[in-house]
Each structure stands twice: as C-alpha cells, then as structure tokens.
Design a protein around this motif. Sequence first.
Motif, PDB file in Angstrom:
ATOM      1  N   GLY A 350      -5.518  -7.152   3.146  1.00  0.00           N
ATOM      2  CA  GLY A 350      -5.534  -5.987   2.997  1.00  0.00           C
ATOM      3  C   GLY A 350      -4.445  -4.956   1.813  1.00  0.00           C
ATOM      4  N   SER A 351      -5.215  -4.135   1.460  1.00  0.00           N
ATOM      5  CA  SER A 351      -3.873  -3.662   0.606  1.00  0.00           C
ATOM      6  C   SER A 351      -4.234  -2.161   1.129  1.00  0.00           C
ATOM      7  CB  SER A 351      -4.466  -3.352  -0.887  1.00  0.00           C
ATOM      8  OG  SER A 351      -5.734  -2.862  -0.966  1.00  0.00           O
ATOM      9  N   ALA A 352      -2.534  -1.975   0.550  1.00  0.00           N
ATOM     10  CA  ALA A 352      -2.842   0.084   1.617  1.00  0.00           C
ATOM     11  C   ALA A 352      -1.385   0.617   1.307  1.00  0.00           C
ATOM     12  CB  ALA A 352      -2.017   0.037   2.896  1.00  0.00           C
ATOM     13  N   VAL A 353      -1.009   2.343   0.724  1.00  0.00           N
ATOM     14  CA  VAL A 353      -0.430   3.057   0.305  1.00  0.00           C
ATOM     15  C   VAL A 353      -0.099   3.455   2.141  1.00  0.00           C
ATOM     16  CG1 VAL A 353       0.916   4.733  -0.949  1.00  0.00           C
ATOM     17  CG2 VAL A 353      -0.656   2.685  -2.381  1.00  0.00           C
ATOM     18  N   CYS A 354       1.571   3.325   1.667  1.00  0.00           N
ATOM     19  CA  CYS A 354       1.725   4.251   3.289  1.00  0.00           C
ATOM     20  C   CYS A 354       2.367   5.672   2.686  1.00  0.00           C
ATOM     21  CB  CYS A 354       1.951   3.458   3.878  1.00  0.00           C
ATOM     22  SG  CYS A 354       2.991   4.462   5.833  1.00  0.00           S
ATOM     23  N   CYS A 355       2.395   6.773   2.684  1.00  0.00           N
ATOM     24  CA  CYS A 355       3.747   7.963   2.197  1.00  0.00           C
ATOM     25  C   CYS A 355       3.536   8.450   3.471  1.00  0.00           C
ATOM     26  CB  CYS A 355       2.737   8.889   1.812  1.00  0.00           C
ATOM     27  SG  CYS A 355       1.670   7.885  -0.002  1.00  0.00           S
ATOM     28  N   ARG A 356       5.545   8.458   3.253  1.00  0.00           N
ATOM     29  CA  ARG A 356       5.066  10.464   3.985  1.00  0.00           C
ATOM     30  C   ARG A 356       5.984  11.052   3.812  1.00  0.00           C
ATOM     31  NH1 ARG A 356       7.240   8.936  10.010  1.00  0.00           N
ATOM     32  NH2 ARG A 356       8.443  10.351   9.691  1.00  0.00           N
ATOM     33  N   TYR A 357       5.244  12.579   3.930  1.00  0.00           N
ATOM     34  CA  TYR A 357       5.736  13.839   3.226  1.00  0.00           C
ATOM     35  C   TYR A 357       6.849  14.602   3.821  1.00  0.00           C
ATOM     36  CZ  TYR A 357       5.755  18.195   0.346  1.00  0.00           C
ATOM     37  OH  TYR A 357       6.456  18.747  -0.558  1.00  0.00           O
ATOM     38  N   ARG A 358       7.828  14.893   3.200  1.00  0.00           N
ATOM     39  CA  ARG A 358       9.273  15.957   3.726  1.00  0.00           C
ATOM     40  C   ARG A 358       8.974  17.077   3.200  1.00  0.00           C
ATOM     41  NH1 ARG A 358      13.056  12.749   2.806  1.00  0.00           N
ATOM     42  NH2 ARG A 358      12.839  11.395   5.135  1.00  0.00           N
ATOM     43  N   PRO A 359       8.318  18.130   3.731  1.00  0.00           N
ATOM     44  CA  PRO A 359       8.046  19.334   3.150  1.00  0.00           C
ATOM     45  C   PRO A 359       9.479  20.034   2.804  1.00  0.00           C
ATOM     46  CG  PRO A 359       7.815  19.396   5.408  1.00  0.00           C
ATOM     47  CD  PRO A 359       8.080  17.745   5.446  1.00  0.00           C
ATOM     48  N   GLU A 360      10.686  19.650   3.704  1.00  0.00           N
ATOM     49  CA  GLU A 360      11.851  21.006   3.306  1.00  0.00           C
ATOM     50  C   GLU A 360      12.874  20.282   2.088  1.00  0.00           C
ATOM     51  OE1 GLU A 360      11.237  18.527   5.825  1.00  0.00           O
ATOM     52  OE2 GLU A 360      11.661  20.146   7.837  1.00  0.00           O
ATOM     53  N   THR A 361      12.419  18.646   1.837  1.00  0.00           N
ATOM     54  CA  THR A 361      13.242  18.614   0.238  1.00  0.00           C
ATOM     55  C   THR A 361      11.655  18.292  -0.702  1.00  0.00           C
ATOM     56  OG1 THR A 361      13.200  16.234   1.243  1.00  0.00           O
ATOM     57  CG2 THR A 361      15.265  17.934   1.479  1.00  0.00           C
ATOM     58  N   LEU A 392      -0.328  -7.748  -0.612  1.00  0.00           N
ATOM     59  CA  LEU A 392      -1.042  -7.445   0.064  1.00  0.00           C
ATOM     60  C   LEU A 392      -0.725  -7.864   1.744  1.00  0.00           C
ATOM     61  CD1 LEU A 392      -3.613  -9.364  -2.291  1.00  0.00           C
ATOM     62  CD2 LEU A 392      -3.700  -7.336  -1.090  1.00  0.00           C
ATOM     63  N   LEU A 393      -1.353  -7.304   2.612  1.00  0.00           N
ATOM     64  CA  LEU A 393      -1.193  -7.719   3.790  1.00  0.00           C
ATOM     65  C   LEU A 393      -1.796  -8.768   4.093  1.00  0.00           C
ATOM     66  CD1 LEU A 393      -2.104  -3.573   4.832  1.00  0.00           C
ATOM     67  CD2 LEU A 393       0.176  -4.358   4.723  1.00  0.00           C
ATOM     68  N   GLY A 394      -1.393  -9.372   5.189  1.00  0.00           N
ATOM     69  CA  GLY A 394      -2.284 -11.548   5.331  1.00  0.00           C
ATOM     70  C   GLY A 394      -1.362 -11.810   4.163  1.00  0.00           C
ATOM     71  N   ALA A 395      -1.369 -11.956   3.353  1.00  0.00           N
ATOM     72  CA  ALA A 395      -1.073 -12.967   2.521  1.00  0.00           C
ATOM     73  C   ALA A 395       0.248 -14.160   2.780  1.00  0.00           C
ATOM     74  CB  ALA A 395      -1.323 -12.308   1.346  1.00  0.00           C
ATOM     75  N   THR A 396       0.886 -13.370   3.241  1.00  0.00           N
ATOM     76  CA  THR A 396       2.214 -14.484   3.410  1.00  0.00           C
ATOM     77  C   THR A 396       2.744 -14.575   4.623  1.00  0.00           C
ATOM     78  OG1 THR A 396       2.560 -14.151   1.144  1.00  0.00           O
ATOM     79  CG2 THR A 396       4.523 -15.027   2.427  1.00  0.00           C
ATOM     80  N   ALA A 397       3.324 -14.466   5.964  1.00  0.00           N
ATOM     81  CA  ALA A 397       4.146 -14.230   6.766  1.00  0.00           C
ATOM     82  C   ALA A 397       5.370 -13.834   6.656  1.00  0.00           C
ATOM     83  CB  ALA A 397       4.110 -15.640   7.936  1.00  0.00           C
ATOM     84  N   GLY A 398       5.002 -12.859   7.257  1.00  0.00           N
ATOM     85  CA  GLY A 398       6.678 -12.229   7.433  1.00  0.00           C
ATOM     86  C   GLY A 398       7.766 -11.322   6.196  1.00  0.00           C
ATOM     87  N   ALA A 399       6.697 -11.545   5.310  1.00  0.00           N
ATOM     88  CA  ALA A 399       6.941 -10.438   3.750  1.00  0.00           C
ATOM     89  C   ALA A 399       7.884  -9.389   4.695  1.00  0.00           C
ATOM     90  CB  ALA A 399       5.319 -10.125   3.026  1.00  0.00           C
ATOM     91  N   SER A 400       8.682  -8.449   3.739  1.00  0.00           N
ATOM     92  CA  SER A 400       9.043  -7.571   3.409  1.00  0.00           C
ATOM     93  C   SER A 400       8.468  -6.740   1.904  1.00  0.00           C
ATOM     94  CB  SER A 400      10.453  -7.887   3.121  1.00  0.00           C
ATOM     95  OG  SER A 400      11.048  -8.290   1.925  1.00  0.00           O
TER      96      SER A 400
END
Length: 481
Positions: A350-361, A392-400
């Motif tokens: 799998g592929s993914a983009v994950c974002c967190r938006y902080r409105p104060e800044t 990619l998700l699931g491609a390599t165990a222990g990936a960071s």
Amino acid sequence: MPSHLSADHPAAQPPGRGSLDALISQTRRLRGDVDAVRRDTHGDGSDPEERWQRALCDLALHQLEDLGAHLAQLRDGPAPLGPAQETASPAAAVPSAPRRGSLLSRVGSAEWNLLTDEASWSGELYQILGREPSVPPLTLDELPSLVLDEDRAKLTAMVTDCLVDAKPIDGEFRVVRPDGEARTVHMMGEPVLDADGSTASMWAVLRDVSELRRSQRAVSETRDSLHRHQQRAQTERRLAVELQEAVLPPWRGSLRLPHQGPETLDLAAHYLPASRSARIGGDWYDALELPDGQTLLSVGDLTGHGVTVTSGMAMLLGALRGMAMAGTEPGHLLSLLNQLLDATVQPALGSAVCCRYRPETRTLTWAQAGHPAPLLFRDGTGRRLRAPDGVLLGATAGASYEQTEQTLEPGDLLLLPTDGLVPADSRDEAVGRLLDLAPRFGEARTAQDCVRTVVEEFGGEAEREDDACVLVARVIEARVV
C-alpha cells in the motif's frame, strides 16, 4: 445407393459441378476469415470470455470444414453400395480418415430391404461404425446391438415410426465401435414405398457428429463458465461498492473543520472509478477532527481490486483513524501501519500520505509511504512538496518513515491525489497537468469547486486504468464564533 423414392415424389437431382465448386471456394474463404479472427484471440486462456470466444471460433471452423467436405462429396457423387462390399478391397471401400484433430464428419448411407431382409451400406458407414467392409452389413434387427443401452429405445422408436407411420427419421444415438470407442451418430432417413403404397425398404444417411457435439459442449461449458464469472464479478463489485461506501467519509460537498472552535480548513474529496475496469480498488481519502483540535488528512491506495482489497483498505483506514485519535504522529503512524500489513495473513502493498494540521500555527506535519507528494497551490501557482523518505507499506519489515513540516498561509490550497490519478509511469505529466490548474483554483470559491475542476480534467479519461481519489484542503482565515 438406388434412387430413393419417398411416398410420392422422386429425389431431386444434385446441383451442377460449377455451382458446387463456387460454393466450396466461398466456404474456404470464409473459413480463412474465421481462422484469422481466432488467431487474433490472444492470451493464456485464464480469461473465461477469451475461452468462450476461442471455443466459438473452433466450432465455426469445424462446421465450415464439414460444409466444405460435404459439398465436395455432393460434387463427386456417392460411393458405390453393395450388399456386403465383398468385391471391394478395404482400401477402395473405406476412404482415408480425416487428419488427427479434425472434426470432419464422415457421412455414410444405408438401405434396408424389408422384403428380402438385405442391407446395403456405403464404405463410409463401415468406417463410422468401425466394422470391416468384408463382413455383411447389419440388418435393422441387428443394428441396435451396436447402440448404447440407454439409446436403444430411441433408435427403436425412430425406426418403428418410419416403417409403421411413414415418418421421416431425424435423430441421434450413440454407438460403441468394436475398439470400444463411443461415437455419436446423426441419422436421417425415409421409408421407400412400393407400387401399392406399402413400405418396401428404408434408406438413411448416417453422420458421425461426435467431434462436432464435443465442440458444441465446449462452447456451452465456456459460455456457462463466462456467465458464472460475470455473476461472481457483479456480486463482488456490489459488495466492494457497499463496503467502500460504508468506510469512506459520508460527507458530500465541502466540509469545514474543526467543528469545535474556529473553522480553518475547507475540505472536499472525490472518488474516480477506473475507466477500463468495473472492479473497485483500495483507494481511500479521509479527513478527521482529532481530540486536540488538529485535523488528520490522509489518502492512500492498497494494491489490487475486489472485495479482499476493499476490506483490507477498510482495516487499514480503521487502524489509521484509531492511532491518530490516540495522538500518534504521521511518521510513527505509518511505521505501525507497515507492521500491520506485514502481519496480515494475505500479503499486501500500500501507499499513503498522512498529515496532521495544527490550526494555531498553520503547520502541516506529514509523512508518506511510497505515495505521490501533496501539491501546494499559492498565489496562482503550484508546486510539489518535497517528500520525506518512506517506502511502500508492506514492502519491508521494520521500515521507518520520516516526517516533515510545512507552514501554510491563508488561501493556500493543498491537493492530495492517489496513484490512480498520477500513476508512476506518467507521474510527471499528470502532476504537470494538475499544476496547470493553478489559475482555475485561484478563481474557485470553495474546495468543492476545486475538486470539480480536477474531475472535469481527469474524470473521463479512457487511459486511466486504475481508480483514484483526490482530497482538497483549502486554508481559510480562522473566525471566532
């Protein structure tokens, strides 16, 4: 074979040789055309529709081959008949067999004299029934001895109707040759009447249709297999659509987040089905208000299509939401999703983009896993954000997975596509087309207007072979309510 008189009219004369030669030539040309169509049917035979098409072509070829051979027999005339073929040598009495693999139907003829109990068979009939031409032909009483037990009643009924009620014979039965091989024979015949109107004899034409029937069964079986495949595909698609609709965010049009406190993001998204496939894939988009007032934005794609992939996407999206609600940062969140895919029974990528938006800044913290980077549009121009490292998700165990930050400004527009919209083999071209939409995005009033622009540009493309999602987030001025 003697001239056959039906109940009240003589047999028709065969057509002229020239017209038969013309028909034979036409049949050969048509057979060549059908053979060309069959050769155009490529593949490894795994596709049910392809198997059905090839079986239909094979059947048409065999029938045309039969037709050409029968026309040639009609042109050349029948083989001589004799009470027991005693004077003919086996080589002369029995024509050469069709080449191996051919479905050419042999056609033989016979007449049974009811007054003398004599029988006359053509050489072809001996070959059909697998009998030596030197032995006497079987009488009507002896003929059922060659027939399979379950078909004897059918043959008896046809012969009885012909002799007693003067009905024509037209039916099939199976015979067992002396070598043990079973063959299917199609028999057509009529009674021959004497001067006082009583039945004097019965004549028949017998055709070996074993291979033709086998080919017809192949067409029927592949057609049934195709229908079952289509029904399964329809059922799978319906289940995948229902599952996808149950998992993806239910909001339509624009969404303002966060719900609690000043609204700072105008959001809209759209799912684009594949142009050439009826299967549903594993693409997703998501926007979620988190307990600390931040907003989670994510898009992704699990490789493959169908219910299994859609259910895997549902599992992945559920895990992503749960971990985000617990405060997990994007980079660590993708590491945990990678572990989850690595631990599943059915391996997946799998592929993914994950974002967190902080409105104060107005800070966007994001990470990616082998996925196209978000596009940032500001002041009428657009650019692709520099992506942090992530496989990619699931491609390599222990990936960071690295994460990075981007400060946004009021009026900025963030566009998050999935692979189906910007495929790897033409990503630069697709991204360029998206960036060219910057002036139209600048004129748009809402995020939903921007999504409509993307759909107008990409929604009807025949070359898009995969489904896709697009998520648009527009930064707006925080307003105290």
